[in-house]
Motif scaffolding. Structure first.
Motif, PDB file in Angstrom:
ATOM      1  N   GLU A 113       0.846  -1.193   0.000  1.00 48.80           N
ATOM      2  CA  GLU A 113       0.000   0.000   0.000  1.00 48.80           C
ATOM      3  C   GLU A 113       0.883   1.244   0.000  1.00 48.80           C
ATOM      4  O   GLU A 113       1.828   1.346   0.786  1.00 48.80           O
ATOM      5  N   SER A 114       0.565   2.175  -0.884  1.00 45.25           N
ATOM      6  CA  SER A 114       1.465   3.320  -1.038  1.00 45.25           C
ATOM      7  C   SER A 114       0.691   4.600  -1.339  1.00 45.25           C
ATOM      8  O   SER A 114      -0.503   4.579  -1.659  1.00 45.25           O
ATOM      9  N   VAL A 115       1.418   5.708  -1.247  1.00 46.65           N
ATOM     10  CA  VAL A 115       0.894   7.014  -1.615  1.00 46.65           C
ATOM     11  C   VAL A 115       2.011   7.767  -2.336  1.00 46.65           C
ATOM     12  O   VAL A 115       3.181   7.664  -1.952  1.00 46.65           O
ATOM     13  N   SER A 116       1.669   8.488  -3.387  1.00 47.82           N
ATOM     14  CA  SER A 116       2.660   9.249  -4.158  1.00 47.82           C
ATOM     15  C   SER A 116       2.714  10.681  -3.638  1.00 47.82           C
ATOM     16  O   SER A 116       1.696  11.375  -3.603  1.00 47.82           O
ATOM     17  N   LEU A 117       3.912  11.091  -3.237  1.00 48.83           N
ATOM     18  CA  LEU A 117       4.103  12.437  -2.698  1.00 48.83           C
ATOM     19  C   LEU A 117       5.419  13.026  -3.188  1.00 48.83           C
ATOM     20  O   LEU A 117       6.373  12.285  -3.470  1.00 48.83           O
ATOM     21  N   PRO A 118       5.521  14.347  -3.278  1.00 49.47           N
ATOM     22  CA  PRO A 118       6.792  14.982  -3.640  1.00 49.47           C
ATOM     23  C   PRO A 118       7.786  14.882  -2.494  1.00 49.47           C
ATOM     24  O   PRO A 118       7.405  14.893  -1.323  1.00 49.47           O
ATOM     25  N   THR A 119       9.052  14.789  -2.832  1.00 50.07           N
ATOM     26  CA  THR A 119      10.093  14.723  -1.815  1.00 50.07           C
ATOM     27  C   THR A 119      11.370  15.352  -2.354  1.00 50.07           C
ATOM     28  O   THR A 119      11.571  15.435  -3.576  1.00 50.07           O
ATOM     29  N   LEU A 120      12.229  15.796  -1.449  1.00 51.78           N
ATOM     30  CA  LEU A 120      13.503  16.394  -1.836  1.00 51.78           C
ATOM     31  C   LEU A 120      14.593  15.338  -1.861  1.00 51.78           C
ATOM     32  O   LEU A 120      14.692  14.518  -0.949  1.00 51.78           O
ATOM     33  N   GLU A 121      15.419  15.367  -2.888  1.00 54.69           N
ATOM     34  CA  GLU A 121      16.578  14.481  -2.993  1.00 54.69           C
ATOM     35  C   GLU A 121      17.788  15.333  -3.352  1.00 54.69           C
ATOM     36  O   GLU A 121      17.680  16.307  -4.099  1.00 54.69           O
ATOM     37  N   PHE A 122      18.943  14.933  -2.816  1.00 59.52           N
ATOM     38  CA  PHE A 122      20.183  15.665  -3.094  1.00 59.52           C
ATOM     39  C   PHE A 122      20.929  14.930  -4.199  1.00 59.52           C
ATOM     40  O   PHE A 122      21.455  13.846  -3.993  1.00 59.52           O
ATOM     41  N   GLU A 123      20.954  15.530  -5.389  1.00 56.17           N
ATOM     42  CA  GLU A 123      21.624  14.918  -6.531  1.00 56.17           C
ATOM     43  C   GLU A 123      22.477  15.954  -7.253  1.00 56.17           C
ATOM     44  O   GLU A 123      22.065  17.091  -7.441  1.00 56.17           O
TER      45      GLU A 123
END
Length: 206
Positions: A113-123
């Protein structure tokens, strides 16, 4: 004629004195009003600070028991678990934590079970926003246990990914072990964990 002039002068002097008194009274009233507003603002600020402190302490106390139980099972220090939960979930206030009980930003696998959300990543030396699928949990305890399993059993591609953390016996070593294992893309992750532990004296729960 001279007498009338003296009377006018006396009246003018009294009138001037009255305006001066009014001015002083208005100035005093303004000062008292500013002081009262300042006191009210300070008291309001103090109440807000206390409420925030109480909410943070309540969050810590809510996850201490399961964190200490897992320490007996896994060797992961409670201070590490608690500080990660604080950092990853903003004291349980993030949307992911508040609505979906996911305290650590754990991504969802197939058929979970999941939910799609924005997130910050350091790339590439910069922070970028991406959308990812995150796991949904029934409770914070379930989230904490799943997080511990990830650290103990590693990933599908490297079961010893967090070996450095598990081999360490103090919170500094375990925090650095998280960084070494690539737990987060944030280059300052270990430092932030250590600072949280020291600032809020989370080592007292170890």
């Amino acid at each position: 004629m001279v007498k009338r002039k003296k009377t006018y002068q006396k009246y003018h002097k009294k009138k001037s004195l009255s305006l001066l008194q009014i001015g002083c009274f208005a100035l005093l009233l303004g000062f008292l009003l500013v002081a009262a507003l300042g006191t009210w603002s300070y008291q309001t600020y103090q109440r807000e600070v206390k409420q925030a402190d109480d909410a943070r302490q309540a969050f810590i106390e809510a996850i201490v028991p399961v964190s200490q139980d897992l320490y007996q099972e896994t060797g992961i220090l409670p201070s590490i678990t608690i500080s990660q939960a604080i950092l990853e979930s903003d004291w349980g206030n993030s949307e992911l934590a508040a609505n979906y009980n996911n305290l650590f930003g754990i991504k969802a696998g197939p058929d979970q079970e999941s939910v799609s959300l924005p997130t910050l990543e350091f790339e590439n030396n910069e922070w970028i926003t991406i959308t990812a699928d995150f796991r949904v949990y029934e409770s914070w305890d379930e989230s904490i246990r799943d997080h511990a399993n990830t650290l103990v059993y590693g990933t599908t591609w490297n079961k010893d990914q967090y070996r450095a953390l598990l081999d360490a016996t103090d919170y500094i070593g375990q925090a650095k072990g998280l960084q070494q294992g690539g737990y987060a893309t944030d280059p300052d992750y270990a430092t932030k964990i250590i600072d949280l532990i020291r600032t809020h004296q989370l080592y007292q729960y170890d």
